[in-house]
Design an enzyme around this catalytic site. Sequence first.
Site, PDB file in Angstrom:
ATOM      1  CB  THR A 100      -0.900   0.018   1.245  1.00 46.42           C
ATOM      2  OG1 THR A 100      -1.694  -1.165   1.262  1.00 46.42           O
ATOM      3  CG2 THR A 100      -1.810   1.237   1.243  1.00 46.42           C
ATOM      4  CE  LYS A 176      -4.882  -2.633   0.546  1.00 49.98           C
ATOM      5  NZ  LYS A 176      -3.532  -3.192   0.534  1.00 49.98           N
ATOM      6  CE  LYS A 244       1.971  -0.085   5.742  1.00 46.48           C
ATOM      7  NZ  LYS A 244       1.159   0.007   4.502  1.00 46.48           N
TER       8      LYS A 244
END
Length: 305
Positions: A100, A176, A244
């Site tokens: 990602t 995503k 994150k």
Amino acid sequence: MGLQESTVAVIGLGSMGLGMARSLLRAGFAVRGFDVNATALRALTDAGGIACASPADAGVGANIAVIVVVNAAQTQTVLFEADNVVDSLAEGAVVISCATMSPEDARDFAARVGEKGALYLDGPISGGSVKAGDGELTFMASGSPEAFAAAQPALDAMAGTVYALGDEPGIGSSFKIVNQLLAGVHIAAACEAIAFAKSLDLDISRVFEVITRSAGNSWMFENRVPHILDGDYTPRSAVSIFTKDLGIVSDIGRKRKFPLPIGSSALQLFVMTEAAGMGRDDDSSVARLFAKITGLELPGAEEDA
């Protein structure tokens, strides 16, 4: 298939990457893998793969490289820094980048890989470690038709669904990021709800039964609450992953001057959970944060103590 056509380099053998490597091995590929964790390398060897000493070593003889590291910084390291995988791949090889990251990073990496003579597929994944091991992941992919064609044999082994989202790298990463915004919010909401139910002196096993058959259910509620009921915070997906990923969402929103109040609230819950020492535990540990703040006892509280 010849040697090059049947060999895949897998860089990053965590819970997702190792499962993907096993799926590739079942499909008949030779898998050369690298990870900084020696235990992960042994697990690959036990599954029939070849453990390698560096990304460059893993790339030898391969025309497909699957990069399953944590973030853009680690992706940059394995693609472009010393002992990188790209320079050792076969001519015309394709890199499938699964971490990602921001769309900007994906576009930058694609351009730099192209300068080295390789193809790049922006291919972030969803589905978790179980689907990785079963070869049933969802790929949100974008890239040139040539990149898709070169990657297709490996995608067939690793994916249940491949969404071809466009010809430009960065589109897959954008999809995503939207997914991770929703996933993080849904996990945080599920943890808040089950802790709230506990504060009401409800049988949370019964709450799970009722909610999963009611309009308030979500995939994340149904998937994560059993971890809480079992008091089992073994990391299928760690808290730090959403610190994150929601951080990336927040950064993008700030740059685009787009407000993300719900995503930002969820991010702070994951940050607090990580700050409380649970960053490497399962992301359902957000419920434990609520328990610690309010003095509740969830299942497994004795083990926590």
